[in-house]
Design a protein around this motif. Structure first.
Motif, PDB file in Angstrom:
ATOM      1  N   THR A  12     -32.073   3.662  12.902  1.00 47.98           N
ATOM      2  CA  THR A  12     -32.217   4.193  11.544  1.00 47.98           C
ATOM      3  C   THR A  12     -32.074   5.711  11.539  1.00 47.98           C
ATOM      4  OG1 THR A  12     -33.750   2.386  11.099  1.00 47.98           O
ATOM      5  CG2 THR A  12     -33.668   4.168   9.484  1.00 47.98           C
ATOM      6  N   ALA A 221     -28.188  10.359  -0.847  1.00 51.68           N
ATOM      7  CA  ALA A 221     -29.200   9.346  -1.157  1.00 51.68           C
ATOM      8  C   ALA A 221     -28.609   7.942  -1.012  1.00 51.68           C
ATOM      9  CB  ALA A 221     -29.730   9.561  -2.579  1.00 51.68           C
ATOM     10  N   ILE A 222     -27.373   7.750  -1.503  1.00 52.49           N
ATOM     11  CA  ILE A 222     -26.716   6.446  -1.374  1.00 52.49           C
ATOM     12  C   ILE A 222     -26.482   6.120   0.097  1.00 52.49           C
ATOM     13  CG2 ILE A 222     -24.538   5.206  -1.814  1.00 52.49           C
ATOM     14  CD1 ILE A 222     -24.464   6.651  -4.538  1.00 52.49           C
ATOM     15  N   ALA A 225     -29.796   5.039   1.633  1.00 52.78           N
ATOM     16  CA  ALA A 225     -30.114   3.672   1.199  1.00 52.78           C
ATOM     17  C   ALA A 225     -29.236   2.654   1.937  1.00 52.78           C
ATOM     18  CB  ALA A 225     -29.907   3.548  -0.309  1.00 52.78           C
ATOM     19  N   SER A 226     -27.955   3.004   2.164  1.00 49.75           N
ATOM     20  CA  SER A 226     -27.043   2.091   2.856  1.00 49.75           C
ATOM     21  C   SER A 226     -27.482   1.873   4.298  1.00 49.75           C
ATOM     22  CB  SER A 226     -25.614   2.650   2.844  1.00 49.75           C
ATOM     23  OG  SER A 226     -25.220   2.979   1.547  1.00 49.75           O
ATOM     24  N   ILE A 228     -30.564   2.271   5.643  1.00 49.88           N
ATOM     25  CA  ILE A 228     -31.813   1.496   5.720  1.00 49.88           C
ATOM     26  C   ILE A 228     -31.565   0.053   5.305  1.00 49.88           C
ATOM     27  CG2 ILE A 228     -34.136   1.258   4.743  1.00 49.88           C
ATOM     28  CD1 ILE A 228     -34.181   4.352   4.564  1.00 49.88           C
ATOM     29  N   GLY A 229     -30.863  -0.149   4.167  1.00 47.84           N
ATOM     30  CA  GLY A 229     -30.578  -1.502   3.684  1.00 47.84           C
ATOM     31  C   GLY A 229     -29.714  -2.278   4.665  1.00 47.84           C
ATOM     32  N   ILE A 252     -23.166  -0.745  -3.410  1.00 47.70           N
ATOM     33  CA  ILE A 252     -23.673   0.308  -4.305  1.00 47.70           C
ATOM     34  C   ILE A 252     -22.523   0.912  -5.109  1.00 47.70           C
ATOM     35  CG2 ILE A 252     -24.822   2.563  -4.411  1.00 47.70           C
ATOM     36  CD1 ILE A 252     -26.379   1.765  -1.917  1.00 47.70           C
TER      37      ILE A 252
END
Lengths: 271, 274
Positions: A12, A221-222, A225-226, A228-229, A252
């Motif tokens: 991560t 930010a995207i 999120a990518s 982690i997701g 996204i």
């Protein structure tokens, strides 16, 4: 037991490091229509891997050297007869082919080429993490320092000249930063997916923002999120980690585009 | 008179082709110089050389040390993937407090645009924002490269009136390009006619004849524009020499109607003495 003992935590952190540097840089790649530039630099990286293994130097150094050489070559040759897309097509595929041929000469060395093509984020060690974050912070500092000059050069080279900014120097800053990101990211997502991480988050951010700075922040930010997701998804569904990150980014992008389309449609009927 | 830029015997290449040959050019503080010429005559090349975007292959360019240039480009295509508001654009490359951005837009005659996207502006609004940004640099030299291209007649007339006001208020020199051979500013102190080289240059003559031209071209612009007709009926061979006569080789040739039937200069009589 430290946080870094967990391979998921290391993966991560590595992904976040790459995304933070790739987001602002990716914005310029999109604005300047250099999408294939990322591809070309990334493909050249395979040649760097082969050279690094052949000369027994660090993979990071080998990739960085070849990516830089590629970046400077493209910058120098651009605008001299061939279109940018033709030039990038020639250099990108040649570099990849020469890289693959060079790897085949390495007798006695077992090379897991798949690891470099698609990356192996789950195998990231502490040293890799240090290199990734070192490179990412360097690129972030460089782009933040040259931000306004880069923006003016991107808008119009003559406007830059009139303000005392040399657009060719800014282009060089950008290509060097791009080479560094490719070199640090190859371990994480591999050659094939680097270009997508440069382009998809800024493209997804575009409909949501009104200023260049906001686009870089939302893209970051995207990207976060990518990462982690994607990693959580990979763990749950037992899918390959690198491609899963890109899949989340692509989803996204899809949501942002649909949202923008709906907003425009509603805006038109409402008005 | 302080010299801002001096170009001496300069030849400039654009790629493999020679765009300008043996050009002498200068501009001093406070004067307005207009460059005219047909398409491909090297007008934009000359502007880029003055700015420093192109380096001459022969000859020399001298700029006053610390010269501040405000530049309004011929066109500015902003990629649709690049989101940028008017207020943010004005703050490039130097950040600008929002209050100052609003004030500048007010002065430029386009208030309420601060939060609009640059890509959504009309042609006239766009040019005024470009001009406002150029003036923020507090320039010694304001350069306008066919800045009224794409504007309609009233729009371009209003734009030229604004430039005249700016020059009077700030005292900066103005260098303008037009490929409209027949329309240049009456307030131009000098006109330079380019066609790969300097064909001729000089003050637009104060001519009272042919008032019908002024009616055609001058009245719509509040008298700020004058007529400058110059027929380019000659071509050049590969060395840039004229194939037939047309004042070529006259490096210091002032247009006078009686001396040259091809040239008609008409200008609003200057109120101020030269």
């Amino acid at each position: 037991m430290s946080l870094l003992d967990s391979f998921m935590a290391r993966a991560t952190l590595a992904g976040l490091g790459v995304m933070l540097a790739a987001a602002p840089l990716g914005c310029f790649v999109v604005w300047r229509r250099m999408a294939y530039f990322g591809d070309a630099t990334a493909h050249a990286a395979i040649l760097g891997v082969a050279l690094a293994l052949g000369f027994e130097i660090s993979i990071f150094v080998g990739v960085l050297a070849v990516a830089l050489a590629m970046a400077v070559t493209v910058s120098t040759l651009s605008g001299r007869g061939y279109g940018m897309d033709t030039l990038l097509g020639v250099l990108s595929h040649s570099a990849l082919a020469f890289g693959l041929v060079a790897v085949s000469f390495l007798q006695g060395v077992r090379v897991d080429l798949m690891a470099y093509l698609f990356g192996d984020i789950l195998a990231v060690g502490r040293m890799d993490l240090a290199i990734i974050w070192g490179g990412a912070l360097l690129v972030l500092a460089l782009v933040a320092w040259r931000w306004s000059a880069l923006l003016v050069s991107t808008l119009n080279p003559d406007l830059a000249h009139a303000s005392g900014i040399d657009p060719r120097r800014e282009q060089l800053v950008l290509t060097i930063a791009l080479a560094v990101v490719v070199a640090v990211a190859i371990k994480v997502v591999g050659v094939i997916l680097i270009a997508s991480l440069l382009i998809i988050p800024p493209a997804a951010a575009r409909p949501l923002v009104r200023t260049p700075e906001a686009m870089a922040l939302v893209a970051a930010a995207i990207g976060v999120a990518s990462v982690i997701g994607g990693l959580q998804g990979a763990l749950i569904f037992d899918t390959p980690a690198g491609p899963s990150i890109v899949c989340v980014a692509a989803l996204i992008f899809l949501l942002a585009s649909i949202g923008d389309g709906l907003r425009n449609a509603l805006g038109k009927t409402g008005a | 008179m302080e010299r801002l830029v001096e170009i001496a015997d300069a030849s400039v290449h654009q790629g493999a082709t020679v765009a300008l040959t043996g050009v002498d050019f200068h501009i001093d503080r406070g004067e307005i110089v207009t460059v005219v010429g047909p398409n491909g005559s090297g007008k934009s090349t000359l502007m880029k050389t003055v700015i420093g975007a192109l380096k001459p292959s022969a000859g020399a360019v001298k700029r006053k040390p610390g010269l501040r240039i405000g530049y309004v480009p011929q066109k500015l295509q902003i990629d649709p993937t690049l989101p940028i508001t008017v207020a943010r654009f004005l703050g490039l490359p130097r950040r600008l407090p929002r209050a100052q951005a609003l004030e500048v837009l007010e002065q430029a005659g386009v208030p309420d645009l601060a939060d609009r996207q640059m890509a959504r502006l009309s042609g006239g609004q766009f040019q005024r924002v470009l001009l406002a940004r150029a003036m923020l640099e507090d320039p010694d030299l304001l350069i306008l490269d066919e800045a009224t291209q794409g504007l309609d007649q009233p729009g371009s007339a209003a734009f030229y009136r604004q430039i005249e006001e700016i020059r009077q208020a700030k005292g900066c020199a103005v260098l303008m390009v037009s490929h409209e051979l027949h329309v240049v500013m009456a307030a131009s102190d000098r006109v330079v006619c380019l066609n790969g080289h300097v064909c001729c240059h000089g003050a637009p003559e104060i001519v009272a004849s042919a008032p019908e031209y002024r009616a055609l071209f001058g009245s719509g612009t509040g008298g700020a524009l004058a007529l400058y007709r110059h027929d380019h009926d000659h071509s050049h061979d590969s060395e840039g020499n004229c194939l037939h006569d047309h004042d070529c080789g006259h490096q210091d040739h002032d247009h006078t109607p009686k001396a040259d039937a091809n040239v008609t200069s008409l200008a609003k009589p200057h109120a101020e003495a030269h």
